[in-house]
Design an enzyme around this catalytic site. Structure first.
Site, PDB file in Angstrom:
ATOM      1  CG  LEU A 145      -1.985  -1.047   1.364  1.00  0.00           C
ATOM      2  CD1 LEU A 145      -2.707  -0.917   2.701  1.00  0.00           C
ATOM      3  CD2 LEU A 145      -2.984  -0.950   0.221  1.00  0.00           C
ATOM      4  CG  ASP A 146       0.411   4.253  -2.961  1.00  0.00           C
ATOM      5  OD1 ASP A 146       1.224   3.434  -3.424  1.00  0.00           O
ATOM      6  OD2 ASP A 146      -0.491   4.802  -3.632  1.00  0.00           O
ATOM      7  CE  LYS A 147       5.513   8.680   4.847  1.00  0.00           C
ATOM      8  NZ  LYS A 147       6.614   9.663   4.768  1.00  0.00           N
ATOM      9  CB  THR A 149      -3.006   4.129   0.645  1.00  0.00           C
ATOM     10  OG1 THR A 149      -2.994   5.028  -0.463  1.00  0.00           O
ATOM     11  CG2 THR A 149      -4.250   3.258   0.561  1.00  0.00           C
ATOM     12  NE  ARG A 246      -1.992   8.538  -4.745  1.00  0.00           N
ATOM     13  CZ  ARG A 246      -0.719   8.689  -4.410  1.00  0.00           C
ATOM     14  NH1 ARG A 246       0.007   7.637  -4.047  1.00  0.00           N
ATOM     15  NH2 ARG A 246      -0.164   9.892  -4.443  1.00  0.00           N
TER      16      ARG A 246
END
Length: 333
Positions: A145-147, A149, A246
């Site tokens: 997961l993105d930082k 998110t 995104r």
């Protein structure tokens, strides 16, 4: 080119016709098919391990459309993740795997600029060891997961489980649903975004919908709630590309609210009608990151065959934004 070092990887890249001229080291360091820092690219060039059109690359060479780049990439020595005592919200665990509810702001695994303080560092402290994985600093990582998110993420404890979960992921058998608050209103109440994603030609640190050096990317979505200026969306990943949700919603003209990289923050506020801006700025003060949360996860347990279905409540910052919208904005009939 010098003799190929043992266990090195040979890579050939053809520069696309649409690519803008830029320095070789910058181009290679941002290429989506490579995982190289700019300093490492520069070392490879200095060691004669990079060629342009069959000739040793010059340090300050600028790539041009049609160039053929050849790299010989020797392996790096393993760099194991260190154990660190960091709080974890574990919602499922057994001898085979772990499911964590990752908070926003926590990086998934060590990497350039984030050698410590990551989810993997925390897991190493709590469990001692995880699946070996493809690299020593990403043990057990099945997906990321993105930082900024938040939400549910699977980690494998053994190599056998890691391989089985990665196979399920490739075959789209792991179901992942996200909640996203997007800017504006989507045209249809449900749909599929099928648009390939690759590195942006304008900004190599970002991703974009493009046909150049890209990979298939598919996101399904449905509308959950419509507010005056925003839509609450459930998005389901069919593929797992970097920044996929995104990028896809920004491509539709509806960036995820709070996303500074893809138009969901200051750019969105500047484009609003003046009377709507104070509320928008209030919301962004409440939410210092993108409004994206991995809230549902289901898969077949790779060892027991039992279906695992998990759900995560919205974190406070995301929930607070929805509360503000419900009280201060009048929803349409």
């Amino acid at each position: 080119m010098p003799d190929k070092p043992d266990n090195s990887v040979a890579v050939t890249i053809e520069v696309a016709e649409e690519e803008l001229p830029q320095r070789l080291d910058r181009f290679l360091a941002s290429h989506p098919d490579l995982d190289l820092t700019r300093s490492r690219v520069q070392r490879l060039i200095a060691e004669g391990l990079v060629e342009v059109n069959g000739q040793p690359a010059l340090k300050k060479y600028s790539v041009r459309p049609g160039d053929e780049l050849s790299l010989t990439i020797p392996p790096l020595p393993p760099r194991e993740a260190v154990a660190e005592e960091i709080p974890l919200d574990v919602i499922f665990e057994d001898d085979h795997l772990i499911v964590v509810n990752k908070p926003s702001g926590l990086v998934t695994h060590p990497g350039v600029g984030n050698r410590t303080g990551t989810l993997v560092n925390a897991l190493m402290f709590r469990y001692g060891s995880l699946a070996t994985g493809s690299t020593a600093d990403r043990p057990g990582v099945v997906h990321r997961l993105d930082k900024n998110t938040s939400g549910l993420l699977i980690v494998a404890r053994t190599d056998e489980v890691l391989l089985k979960l990665q196979r399920q992921l490739q075959e789209r058998e792991i179901k992942r649903q996200y909640l996203a608050l997007v800017c504006g209103h989507v045209k249809d109440d449900s749909g599929t975004i099928d648009a390939p994603i690759g590195r942006s030609l304008r900004d190599r640190k970002k991703m974009a919908v493009t046909d150049i050096n890209s990979r298939e990317a598919v996101t399904e979505y449905r509308l959950i709630n419509r507010f005056t200026s925003y839509d609450l969306i459930e998005a389901s990943l069919q593929t797992g590309r970097t920044h996929q949700i995104r990028v896809h919603f920004a491509y539709l003209g509806h960036p995820v609210l709070g996303d500074p990289d893809y138009g969901g923050r200051e750019k969105w506020v500047r484009g609003m009608f003046a009377p709507e801006r104070p509320l928008a700025r209030n919301i962004l003060d409440t939410l210092p990151r993108q409004a994206l949360h991995a809230y549902q996860l289901s898969f077949e347990h790779p060892m027991t065959g039992v279906k695992v279905a998990l759900r995560s409540d919205l974190p406070d910052d995301f929930q607070n934004v929805l509360d503000i919208l419900r009280t201060e904005q009048q929803e349409p009939d």
